[in-house]
Design a protein around this motif. Structure first.
Motif, PDB file in Angstrom:
ATOM      1  N   MET A   1       8.495  10.055  -4.520  1.00 16.21           N
ATOM      2  CA  MET A   1       7.127   9.848  -4.059  1.00 16.21           C
ATOM      3  C   MET A   1       6.796   8.371  -4.106  1.00 16.21           C
ATOM      4  N   LYS A   2       6.252   7.824  -3.023  1.00 14.51           N
ATOM      5  CA  LYS A   2       5.921   6.411  -2.959  1.00 14.51           C
ATOM      6  C   LYS A   2       4.558   6.174  -3.597  1.00 14.51           C
ATOM      7  N   LYS A   3       4.565   5.398  -4.666  1.00 14.91           N
ATOM      8  CA  LYS A   3       3.334   5.102  -5.389  1.00 14.91           C
ATOM      9  C   LYS A   3       2.597   3.929  -4.758  1.00 14.91           C
ATOM     10  N   LEU A   4       3.349   2.957  -4.287  1.00 16.48           N
ATOM     11  CA  LEU A   4       2.777   1.746  -3.701  1.00 16.48           C
ATOM     12  C   LEU A   4       3.493   1.451  -2.392  1.00 16.48           C
ATOM     13  N   VAL A   5       2.714   1.190  -1.345  1.00 13.02           N
ATOM     14  CA  VAL A   5       3.282   0.809  -0.054  1.00 13.02           C
ATOM     15  C   VAL A   5       2.587  -0.462   0.421  1.00 13.02           C
ATOM     16  N   VAL A   6       3.377  -1.484   0.695  1.00 12.18           N
ATOM     17  CA  VAL A   6       2.876  -2.761   1.217  1.00 12.18           C
ATOM     18  C   VAL A   6       3.359  -2.884   2.658  1.00 12.18           C
ATOM     19  N   ASN A  44       4.374 -13.904   4.200  1.00 11.48           N
ATOM     20  CA  ASN A  44       4.581 -13.763   5.646  1.00 11.48           C
ATOM     21  C   ASN A  44       5.051 -12.346   5.984  1.00 11.48           C
ATOM     22  N   GLN A  45       4.105 -11.496   6.381  1.00 12.33           N
ATOM     23  CA  GLN A  45       4.402 -10.160   6.886  1.00 12.33           C
ATOM     24  C   GLN A  45       5.342  -9.373   5.961  1.00 12.33           C
ATOM     25  N   ALA A  46       4.976  -9.322   4.687  1.00 17.25           N
ATOM     26  CA  ALA A  46       5.804  -8.650   3.680  1.00 17.25           C
ATOM     27  C   ALA A  46       5.595  -7.144   3.707  1.00 17.25           C
ATOM     28  N   SER A  47       6.687  -6.414   3.684  1.00 19.54           N
ATOM     29  CA  SER A  47       6.636  -4.951   3.647  1.00 19.54           C
ATOM     30  C   SER A  47       7.671  -4.432   2.650  1.00 19.54           C
ATOM     31  N   PHE A  48       7.231  -3.558   1.779  1.00 22.73           N
ATOM     32  CA  PHE A  48       8.137  -2.856   0.852  1.00 22.73           C
ATOM     33  C   PHE A  48       7.358  -1.708   0.241  1.00 22.73           C
ATOM     34  N   SER A  49       8.048  -0.860  -0.491  1.00 17.71           N
ATOM     35  CA  SER A  49       7.393   0.234  -1.201  1.00 17.71           C
ATOM     36  C   SER A  49       8.006   0.377  -2.577  1.00 17.71           C
ATOM     37  N   ALA A  50       7.236   0.977  -3.478  1.00 21.26           N
ATOM     38  CA  ALA A  50       7.725   1.251  -4.833  1.00 21.26           C
ATOM     39  C   ALA A  50       7.524   2.728  -5.122  1.00 21.26           C
ATOM     40  N   ASN A  51       8.574   3.369  -5.579  1.00 23.67           N
ATOM     41  CA  ASN A  51       8.507   4.785  -5.893  1.00 23.67           C
ATOM     42  C   ASN A  51       7.882   5.018  -7.264  1.00 23.67           C
ATOM     43  N   GLU A  52       7.369   6.202  -7.458  1.00 21.83           N
ATOM     44  CA  GLU A  52       6.773   6.540  -8.751  1.00 21.83           C
ATOM     45  C   GLU A  52       7.838   6.446  -9.846  1.00 21.83           C
ATOM     46  N   GLY A  53       7.509   5.741 -10.936  1.00 21.05           N
ATOM     47  CA  GLY A  53       8.427   5.579 -12.048  1.00 21.05           C
ATOM     48  C   GLY A  53       9.490   4.522 -11.853  1.00 21.05           C
ATOM     49  N   GLU A  54       9.410   3.747 -10.776  1.00 18.55           N
ATOM     50  CA  GLU A  54      10.417   2.733 -10.474  1.00 18.55           C
ATOM     51  C   GLU A  54      10.023   1.377 -11.056  1.00 18.55           C
ATOM     52  N   LEU A  55      11.016   0.648 -11.541  1.00 27.05           N
ATOM     53  CA  LEU A  55      10.802  -0.732 -11.956  1.00 27.05           C
ATOM     54  C   LEU A  55      11.354  -1.622 -10.845  1.00 27.05           C
ATOM     55  N   ILE A 242      10.200 -11.717   2.842  1.00 27.86           N
ATOM     56  CA  ILE A 242      11.162 -10.874   2.139  1.00 27.86           C
ATOM     57  C   ILE A 242      12.481 -10.926   2.906  1.00 27.86           C
ATOM     58  N   VAL A 243      13.517 -11.461   2.264  1.00 31.80           N
ATOM     59  CA  VAL A 243      14.802 -11.623   2.946  1.00 31.80           C
ATOM     60  C   VAL A 243      15.765 -10.475   2.665  1.00 31.80           C
ATOM     61  N   GLN A 244      15.543  -9.751   1.555  1.00 27.40           N
ATOM     62  CA  GLN A 244      16.383  -8.582   1.294  1.00 27.40           C
ATOM     63  C   GLN A 244      15.743  -7.719   0.220  1.00 27.40           C
ATOM     64  N   THR A 245      15.870  -6.425   0.389  1.00 31.47           N
ATOM     65  CA  THR A 245      15.457  -5.456  -0.620  1.00 31.47           C
ATOM     66  C   THR A 245      16.633  -4.524  -0.874  1.00 31.47           C
TER      67      THR A 245
END
Length: 398
Positions: A1-6, A44-55, A242-245
């Motif tokens: 589950m995605k807790k945070l979405v940018v 600059n146009q940053a996009s990523f997400s963090a899942n619940e319980g993820e560091l 963001i150059v890599q995730t």
């Protein structure tokens, strides 16, 4: 589950940021935009997400935009463009009272410089956010005591910040953030001001704390070793982009471009390999409720192995059975597997691969890999370990 979405978050500093935003969308880089307009592109146009319980670690060098990005997430800095969703709610659309209410319930912040109130006790510092929420005194004290115990400061509540070391003060800052029981914990260069030894201790404490509390943590760092140690995944930034995730292993072994490759070239990639990365599935196992010595011996013979791990019905590791012991039991007519189970050497899935070498050298038998519930998930043998580590550097001597 995605807790945070940018989603496509951009922050431009200066007058008329919309002019800069237009140039960002046209693909101009940070330096060109500054030279043409005097505007500074922080993110600059940053996009990523963090899942619940993820560091999740957001990292980069000074000026990469990582701290600006995390401050956009809790709107200490207002983003110029983009969306930030917390549990599906776009917080960029909230007014000040709505944002304050959401922050109290959802977001906690730990700063680099501790930000403690010197004239208040440690108890009072931890209770500061609860004060703002109007919580009663007995509830505040109960929570602050529990949080100080969580971070290893039980008994220090009546002291003042000046009486604590830097590492202890940072623990207080962490306890203060946790006191509000936030869903998402934002940590902005939280350990950067600490001495190296204390910093490593705090990293270890955060890992232990995360295993107990399972928070969603966004950790900002400029230190790659710190990011590799802490992060379930890493978001690497340069010039606001963001150059890599990816996972620590992906960042090290599959760099997205030359910048990432140069960034990680001096890092020992073997440090991020874990027992889970180098293990293999066991050829066979025995279950004490269903198998006896003869069945154990048959499985070993069929799979050309000289030992076999014994499990209970819940796949919990009970020990190891050796072929010689099983053969003796068959000869003597003993049908109970429990009588020949010996203690097995086991490691957690997160154990660094390089720590497995001395363990492997102490015995001819394989290592069992277990999860946090003692459930058997795989086996490490010397050949697999050597082959995996050899891909990333010289083999240590076993």
């Amino acid at each position: 589950m995605k807790k945070l979405v940018v989603e496509n978050v951009t922050k431009i500093f200066g007058t008329n940021p919309q002019k800069g935003l237009k140039l960002v969308r046209e693909g101009l880089d940070k330096e060109t935009i500054f030279n043409q307009t005097g505007l500074s592109v922080g993110v600059n146009q940053a996009s990523f997400s963090a899942n619940e319980g993820e560091l999740l670690v957001i990292m980069g060098l000074s000026g990469s935009g990582k701290s600006t990005l995390v401050r956009c997430i809790n709107r200490l800095i207002e983003p110029t463009d983009g969306r930030i969703l917390v549990d599906g709610v776009d917080i960029t659309t909230l007014d000040a009272p709505e944002m304050r209410k959401l922050s109290q319930k959802k977001l906690g912040m730990v700063f680099q410089n501790f930000a403690l109130l010197p004239h208040k006790t440690i108890y009072e510092n931890v209770e500061f956010g609860l004060d703002l929420m109007g919580k009663p005194a007995d509830e505040k004290r109960k929570v602050s005591e529990a949080m100080l115990a969580q971070v290893g400061l039980d008994g220090w509540g009546n002291s003042y910040p000046s009486q604590l070391s830097g590492g202890m003060q940072q623990r207080v800052g962490l306890a203060r953030a946790l006191a509000l029981d936030p869903d998402i914990l934002l940590m902005d260069e939280a350990f950067s001001a600490l001495d190296p030894l204390i910093r490593r201790d705090m990293q270890d404490e955060l890992i232990k704390l995360q295993k107990r509390m399972h928070k969603t943590i966004i950790f900002i760092s400029h230190d790659l070793d710190e990011a590799l140690k802490l992060g379930d995944r890493i978001v690497l930034m340069k010039d606001g982009i963001i150059v890599q995730t990816g996972t620590p292993e992906e960042i090290l072994t599959e760099p997205a471009n030359d910048y990432v490759r140069r960034f990680v070239e001096d890092v020992d990639a073997t440090k991020v390999l874990t027992a889970e990365n180098v293990m293999k599935k066991a050829e066979a196992v025995v279950y004490v409720a269903a198998d006896g010595p003869r069945a154990a011996l048959r499985k070993m013979r069929k799979n050309s192995i000289s030992s076999i791990f014994a499990l209970n019905a819940d796949d919990n590791l009970l020990g190891i059975v050796h072929a010689a012991d099983a053969a003796k039991a068959v000869e003597s007519g003993d049908k109970k597997l429990e009588d020949i189970i010996k203690p097995a050497r086991s490691v957690s899935a997160e154990t660094p691969a390089l720590e497995l070498y001395p363990m492997m050298s102490e015995s001819d038998w394989p290592l069992a890999v277990i999860d946090t519930n003692n459930e058997f998930i795989g086996v490490v043998v010397s050949g697999n370990l050597i082959a995996a580590v050899a891909e990333y550097g010289p083999d240590p001597s076993i």
